[in-house]
Design a protein around this motif. Structure first.
Motif, short mmCIF file in Angstrom:
data_model
loop_
_atom_site.label_atom_id
_atom_site.label_comp_id
_atom_site.label_asym_id
_atom_site.label_seq_id
_atom_site.Cartn_x
_atom_site.Cartn_y
_atom_site.Cartn_z
N ASP A 121 -3.04 6.76 28.60
CA ASP A 121 -2.88 6.16 27.28
C ASP A 121 -1.80 5.09 27.33
OD1 ASP A 121 -4.77 7.85 26.12
OD2 ASP A 121 -3.27 9.44 25.87
N ALA A 122 -1.94 4.09 26.48
CA ALA A 122 -0.96 3.00 26.45
C ALA A 122 0.39 3.48 25.92
CB ALA A 122 -1.48 1.86 25.58
N ILE A 123 0.38 4.44 25.00
CA ILE A 123 1.63 4.98 24.45
C ILE A 123 1.55 6.51 24.56
CG2 ILE A 123 3.06 5.21 22.39
CD1 ILE A 123 1.82 2.59 21.40
N ARG A 124 2.61 7.11 25.12
CA ARG A 124 2.66 8.55 25.26
C ARG A 124 3.99 9.07 24.72
NH1 ARG A 124 1.21 10.86 31.09
NH2 ARG A 124 1.89 8.79 31.60
N LEU A 125 3.94 10.16 23.98
CA LEU A 125 5.15 10.80 23.47
C LEU A 125 5.43 12.05 24.28
CD1 LEU A 125 4.44 10.49 19.65
CD2 LEU A 125 5.99 9.12 21.01
N THR A 129 10.99 11.26 23.78
CA THR A 129 10.86 10.01 24.52
C THR A 129 9.48 9.39 24.28
OG1 THR A 129 12.26 10.97 26.25
CG2 THR A 129 11.01 8.99 26.83
N THR A 130 9.46 8.10 24.07
CA THR A 130 8.21 7.35 23.93
C THR A 130 8.02 6.50 25.18
OG1 THR A 130 8.53 7.25 21.54
CG2 THR A 130 6.92 5.75 22.49
N GLU A 131 6.86 6.65 25.86
CA GLU A 131 6.57 5.87 27.06
C GLU A 131 5.49 4.85 26.74
OE1 GLU A 131 5.39 8.55 30.14
OE2 GLU A 131 7.42 9.30 30.46
N PHE A 132 5.69 3.63 27.22
CA PHE A 132 4.72 2.56 27.05
C PHE A 132 4.23 2.12 28.43
CE2 PHE A 132 7.52 2.22 23.39
CZ PHE A 132 6.62 2.10 22.35
N SER A 136 -0.63 -2.57 29.45
CA SER A 136 -1.66 -2.35 28.44
C SER A 136 -1.52 -3.29 27.26
CB SER A 136 -1.57 -0.91 27.92
OG SER A 136 -1.80 0.00 28.96
N PHE A 137 -0.43 -4.03 27.20
CA PHE A 137 -0.18 -4.92 26.07
C PHE A 137 -0.10 -6.36 26.55
CE2 PHE A 137 1.68 -0.81 25.09
CZ PHE A 137 1.10 -0.55 23.86
#
Length: 145
Positions: A121-125, A129-132, A136-137
């Motif tokens: 996934d492009a964004i993972r919680l 912590t939030t991972e990008f 993907s952007f």
């Protein structure tokens, strides 16, 4: 009298046609599984207008032979269930043409390996912590976070 002359001319033409037309022969082979390929469909198609010139089934020894074939360019088409279709362009010039053993390839042998990977996934919680995934952007060159 004209009918006799016409028939005589026709007979001469037909004899000339038979003398100047030869045959195309070949044999089918399964070089991987060594299975018999009797009763495979073999077609001879004229290339210029795609007209079917001759069709036959291979015999018990996997052989085929087209007799009295006029000079020209043909497409030889061989089909059999479970095997990939075979197609070849043949230039025939009124000489005995032996195509030799033609190998057919089983469709099962044509399949390649497929690798399935997990798409992240492009964004993972993860907890707080939030991972990008940056790739993907789409961003402008030189942009800051």
């Amino acid at each position: 009298m004209r009918l006799k002359a016409f028939l005589a001319a026709f007979a001469v033409f037909f004899t000339w046609f038979q003398v100047h037309s030869q045959s195309i022969r070949g044999e089918l082979a399964d070089t991987i599984n060594f299975k018999p390929l009797a009763f495979s469909s073999v077609s001879l198609i004229r290339e210029s207008d795609s007209i079917l010139i001759a069709h036959q089934w291979t015999d018990q020894q996997n052989r085929f032979m087209f007799k009295s074939v006029p000079e020209g360019i043909y497409i030889l088409q061989i089909t059999r269930p479970g095997f990939a279709d075979y197609e070849d362009r043949i230039r025939f010039n009124n000489q005995e043409l032996d195509l030799g053993a033609i190998s057919l390839i089983a469709k099962a042998n044509l399949l390649r390996e497929v690798v399935i990977r997990e798409k992240l996934d492009a964004i993972r919680l993860k907890g707080d912590t939030t991972e990008f995934l940056a790739d993907s952007f789409q961003v402008r060159q030189g942009a800051t976070v």
